[in-house]
Design a protein around this motif. Structure first.
Motif, PDB file in Angstrom:
ATOM      1  N   PRO A 209       0.820  -1.218   0.000  1.00  0.00           N
ATOM      2  CA  PRO A 209       0.000   0.000   0.000  1.00  0.00           C
ATOM      3  C   PRO A 209       0.848   1.259   0.000  1.00  0.00           C
ATOM      4  CG  PRO A 209       0.143  -0.850   2.216  1.00  0.00           C
ATOM      5  CD  PRO A 209       0.872  -1.842   1.335  1.00  0.00           C
ATOM      6  N   GLU A 210       0.265   2.331  -0.479  1.00  0.00           N
ATOM      7  CA  GLU A 210       0.907   3.640  -0.418  1.00  0.00           C
ATOM      8  C   GLU A 210       0.272   4.477   0.686  1.00  0.00           C
ATOM      9  OE1 GLU A 210       0.704   5.528  -4.191  1.00  0.00           O
ATOM     10  OE2 GLU A 210       2.062   4.084  -5.170  1.00  0.00           O
ATOM     11  N   GLY A 211       0.995   5.495   1.101  1.00  0.00           N
ATOM     12  CA  GLY A 211       0.474   6.374   2.140  1.00  0.00           C
ATOM     13  C   GLY A 211      -0.613   7.288   1.609  1.00  0.00           C
ATOM     14  N   GLY A 212      -1.271   7.978   2.525  1.00  0.00           N
ATOM     15  CA  GLY A 212      -2.368   8.876   2.181  1.00  0.00           C
ATOM     16  C   GLY A 212      -3.398   8.864   3.278  1.00  0.00           C
ATOM     17  N   MET A 213      -4.647   9.127   2.915  1.00  0.00           N
ATOM     18  CA  MET A 213      -5.707   9.048   3.914  1.00  0.00           C
ATOM     19  C   MET A 213      -5.919   7.594   4.306  1.00  0.00           C
ATOM     20  SD  MET A 213      -9.703  10.282   3.832  1.00  0.00           S
ATOM     21  CE  MET A 213      -9.260  11.984   3.483  1.00  0.00           C
ATOM     22  N   VAL A 214      -5.916   7.336   5.593  1.00  0.00           N
ATOM     23  CA  VAL A 214      -6.082   5.981   6.106  1.00  0.00           C
ATOM     24  C   VAL A 214      -7.527   5.718   6.503  1.00  0.00           C
ATOM     25  CG1 VAL A 214      -5.405   4.367   7.934  1.00  0.00           C
ATOM     26  CG2 VAL A 214      -3.694   5.860   6.876  1.00  0.00           C
ATOM     27  N   SER A 215      -8.160   6.699   7.160  1.00  0.00           N
ATOM     28  CA  SER A 215      -9.531   6.487   7.617  1.00  0.00           C
ATOM     29  C   SER A 215     -10.257   7.815   7.780  1.00  0.00           C
ATOM     30  CB  SER A 215      -9.555   5.708   8.942  1.00  0.00           C
ATOM     31  OG  SER A 215      -8.983   6.489   9.983  1.00  0.00           O
ATOM     32  N   ALA A 216     -11.559   7.736   7.784  1.00  0.00           N
ATOM     33  CA  ALA A 216     -12.428   8.880   8.076  1.00  0.00           C
ATOM     34  C   ALA A 216     -13.475   8.409   9.070  1.00  0.00           C
ATOM     35  CB  ALA A 216     -13.094   9.396   6.800  1.00  0.00           C
ATOM     36  N   TRP A 230     -13.033  16.086  40.739  1.00  0.00           N
ATOM     37  CA  TRP A 230     -13.425  14.792  40.184  1.00  0.00           C
ATOM     38  C   TRP A 230     -14.410  14.971  39.034  1.00  0.00           C
ATOM     39  CZ3 TRP A 230     -10.980  10.381  41.392  1.00  0.00           C
ATOM     40  CH2 TRP A 230     -10.290  10.309  42.610  1.00  0.00           C
ATOM     41  N   GLY A 231     -14.299  14.071  38.049  1.00  0.00           N
ATOM     42  CA  GLY A 231     -15.212  14.119  36.924  1.00  0.00           C
ATOM     43  C   GLY A 231     -15.330  12.763  36.246  1.00  0.00           C
ATOM     44  N   LEU A 232     -16.262  12.670  35.313  1.00  0.00           N
ATOM     45  CA  LEU A 232     -16.462  11.482  34.495  1.00  0.00           C
ATOM     46  C   LEU A 232     -16.286  11.871  33.031  1.00  0.00           C
ATOM     47  CD1 LEU A 232     -19.694  10.057  36.194  1.00  0.00           C
ATOM     48  CD2 LEU A 232     -17.327   9.348  36.619  1.00  0.00           C
ATOM     49  N   GLU A 233     -15.693  10.980  32.248  1.00  0.00           N
ATOM     50  CA  GLU A 233     -15.453  11.291  30.844  1.00  0.00           C
ATOM     51  C   GLU A 233     -15.563  10.038  29.995  1.00  0.00           C
ATOM     52  OE1 GLU A 233     -11.650  12.717  28.229  1.00  0.00           O
ATOM     53  OE2 GLU A 233     -12.062  13.844  30.074  1.00  0.00           O
ATOM     54  N   GLY A 234     -16.181  10.152  28.827  1.00  0.00           N
ATOM     55  CA  GLY A 234     -16.323   9.006  27.932  1.00  0.00           C
ATOM     56  C   GLY A 234     -16.411   9.445  26.490  1.00  0.00           C
ATOM     57  N   ALA A 235     -16.276   8.473  25.579  1.00  0.00           N
ATOM     58  CA  ALA A 235     -16.349   8.779  24.153  1.00  0.00           C
ATOM     59  C   ALA A 235     -16.695   7.521  23.374  1.00  0.00           C
ATOM     60  CB  ALA A 235     -15.034   9.358  23.639  1.00  0.00           C
ATOM     61  N   VAL A 236     -17.363   7.724  22.245  1.00  0.00           N
ATOM     62  CA  VAL A 236     -17.643   6.663  21.277  1.00  0.00           C
ATOM     63  C   VAL A 236     -17.040   7.104  19.951  1.00  0.00           C
ATOM     64  CG1 VAL A 236     -19.412   5.363  20.049  1.00  0.00           C
ATOM     65  CG2 VAL A 236     -19.772   5.994  22.438  1.00  0.00           C
ATOM     66  N   THR A 237     -16.246   6.232  19.331  1.00  0.00           N
ATOM     67  CA  THR A 237     -15.589   6.581  18.075  1.00  0.00           C
ATOM     68  C   THR A 237     -15.976   5.581  16.981  1.00  0.00           C
ATOM     69  OG1 THR A 237     -13.622   5.273  18.603  1.00  0.00           O
ATOM     70  CG2 THR A 237     -13.626   7.580  19.280  1.00  0.00           C
ATOM     71  N   TYR A 238     -16.054   6.096  15.762  1.00  0.00           N
ATOM     72  CA  TYR A 238     -16.302   5.256  14.585  1.00  0.00           C
ATOM     73  C   TYR A 238     -15.390   5.733  13.471  1.00  0.00           C
ATOM     74  CZ  TYR A 238     -18.381   3.734  10.192  1.00  0.00           C
ATOM     75  OH  TYR A 238     -18.562   3.202   8.929  1.00  0.00           O
ATOM     76  N   GLU A 239     -14.719   4.797  12.801  1.00  0.00           N
ATOM     77  CA  GLU A 239     -13.900   5.154  11.647  1.00  0.00           C
ATOM     78  C   GLU A 239     -14.013   4.078  10.579  1.00  0.00           C
ATOM     79  OE1 GLU A 239      -9.676   5.302  12.257  1.00  0.00           O
ATOM     80  OE2 GLU A 239      -9.731   3.762  13.819  1.00  0.00           O
ATOM     81  N   LYS A 240     -13.894   4.508   9.330  1.00  0.00           N
ATOM     82  CA  LYS A 240     -13.963   3.593   8.182  1.00  0.00           C
ATOM     83  C   LYS A 240     -12.685   3.762   7.370  1.00  0.00           C
ATOM     84  CE  LYS A 240     -16.846   2.422   4.172  1.00  0.00           C
ATOM     85  NZ  LYS A 240     -17.098   1.015   4.582  1.00  0.00           N
ATOM     86  N   PHE A 241     -11.997   2.657   7.124  1.00  0.00           N
ATOM     87  CA  PHE A 241     -10.767   2.720   6.353  1.00  0.00           C
ATOM     88  C   PHE A 241     -11.051   3.141   4.917  1.00  0.00           C
ATOM     89  CE2 PHE A 241      -9.267  -0.443   9.614  1.00  0.00           C
ATOM     90  CZ  PHE A 241      -8.349   0.413  10.201  1.00  0.00           C
ATOM     91  N   THR A 242     -10.104   3.879   4.337  1.00  0.00           N
ATOM     92  CA  THR A 242     -10.266   4.402   2.991  1.00  0.00           C
ATOM     93  C   THR A 242      -9.041   4.058   2.142  1.00  0.00           C
ATOM     94  OG1 THR A 242      -9.260   6.537   3.571  1.00  0.00           O
ATOM     95  CG2 THR A 242     -11.651   6.319   3.857  1.00  0.00           C
ATOM     96  N   ASP A 243      -9.168   4.257   0.825  1.00  0.00           N
ATOM     97  CA  ASP A 243      -8.066   4.147  -0.125  1.00  0.00           C
ATOM     98  C   ASP A 243      -7.291   2.839   0.042  1.00  0.00           C
ATOM     99  OD1 ASP A 243      -8.918   6.639  -0.950  1.00  0.00           O
ATOM    100  OD2 ASP A 243      -7.443   7.718   0.248  1.00  0.00           O
ATOM    101  N   ASP A 244      -5.952   2.895   0.057  1.00  0.00           N
ATOM    102  CA  ASP A 244      -5.153   1.666   0.083  1.00  0.00           C
ATOM    103  C   ASP A 244      -5.350   0.863   1.361  1.00  0.00           C
ATOM    104  OD1 ASP A 244      -4.237   2.497  -2.336  1.00  0.00           O
ATOM    105  OD2 ASP A 244      -2.105   2.376  -1.846  1.00  0.00           O
TER     106      ASP A 244
END
Length: 273
Positions: A209-216, A230-244
């Protein structure tokens, strides 16, 4: 198992010694009035640590997730004896305007023996990515860019850009959501998505593969302030691979869609002041 640490922080520490001046001598016929010297500014360092659990893909392209530890660090404020200050003394306030900082990510090792579908591929050591970040923030919007260089498992360069819309339903709750684009050079792409002729098989043919955009992708985050420290922190992430990256046999046998979830407790620390 892959664990990401976003993180983001730069500290500059210096000390300035206070100066003392001797007053004029006194005689029996004259009394001098001494003006007390002003006290030097106090030093103070404030930072936030996060600890919790995270569910992330077992490797780039895996269709299974694994549970692991989630750790994070953020710099809040630094005051020097010289009177100079950096950051915001309110650890719960967002940085406004243009700011610069550090960037860090840790990628766990990929051991072929742990995954039958990767039989024949070489192991990849754990990697540490170090770099810099730039952020521009307002009350309800923030945009950022990061550049990092890998050490260990890969020796390539990566970059990420993103933006967030920010909502504050209450004075203690902060919500954010926005897009993310991730880029990697040839060295990065070869390490995690490439297959050499020596590694190739009928199930995993050779691939360069060549370099470039990997995911969006997109990230949704939430933070709740319990009290001053004190605090609470969280996250949900989604990514889709692109190109090579998306065309890699490693991804095709797994999944080009990657989900992640993390949740942790935060604690503000203050030293000095």
């Amino acid at each position: 198992m892959l664990t990401r640490l976003a993180v983001v922080s730069t500290l500059v520490l210096s000390l300035a010694a206070p100066a003392y001046a001797a007053g004029p001598s006194q005689s029996a016929t004259q009394t001098d009035v001494m003006t007390p010297a002003s006290a030097p500014a106090k030093q103070q360092l404030m930072f936030t640590l996060r600890g919790g659990v995270a569910s992330t893909p077992e490797y780039f392209g895996s269709d299974d997730n694994a549970i692991g530890a989630d750790l994070g660090f953020s710099f809040n404020y630094l005051a020097l004896r010289s009177g100079r200050t950096f950051g915001n003394p309110d650890p719960w306030a967002d940085s406004m305007g243009l700011t610069f900082g550090g960037s860090f990510r840790f990628i766990e090792e990929r051991k072929t023996d742990d995954f039958d579908e990767l039989a024949g591929l070489d192991d990849i050591d754990a990697a540490v990515e170090l770099g810099v970040s730039m952020r521009y923030g307002t009350q309800n919007f923030a945009a950022f860019g990061e550049v990092r260089r890998g050490f260990g498992g890969h020796e390539g360069w990566v970059g990420e850009i993103g933006a967030d819309a920010i909502l504050r339903p209450t004075d203690r709750l902060r919500l954010s959501m926005g897009p993310r684009l991730f880029f990697g050079d040839d060295a990065y792409s070869d390490t995690y998505f490439g297959i050499t002729p020596a590694e190739s098989s009928a199930a995993l043919p050779a691939y360069d593969p060549e370099g470039g955009m990997v995911s969006a992708g997109i990230e949704f985050g939430a933070r709740y302030q319990i009290n001053d420290v004190w605090g609470l922190e969280g996250a949900v992430t989604y990514e889709k691979f692109t190109d090579d990256a998306a065309d890699s046999p490693i991804v095709k046998q797994g999944s080009d869609e990657q989900w992640g979830v993390r949740f942790g407790v935060t604690r503000v620390f203050s030293i000095g002041g």
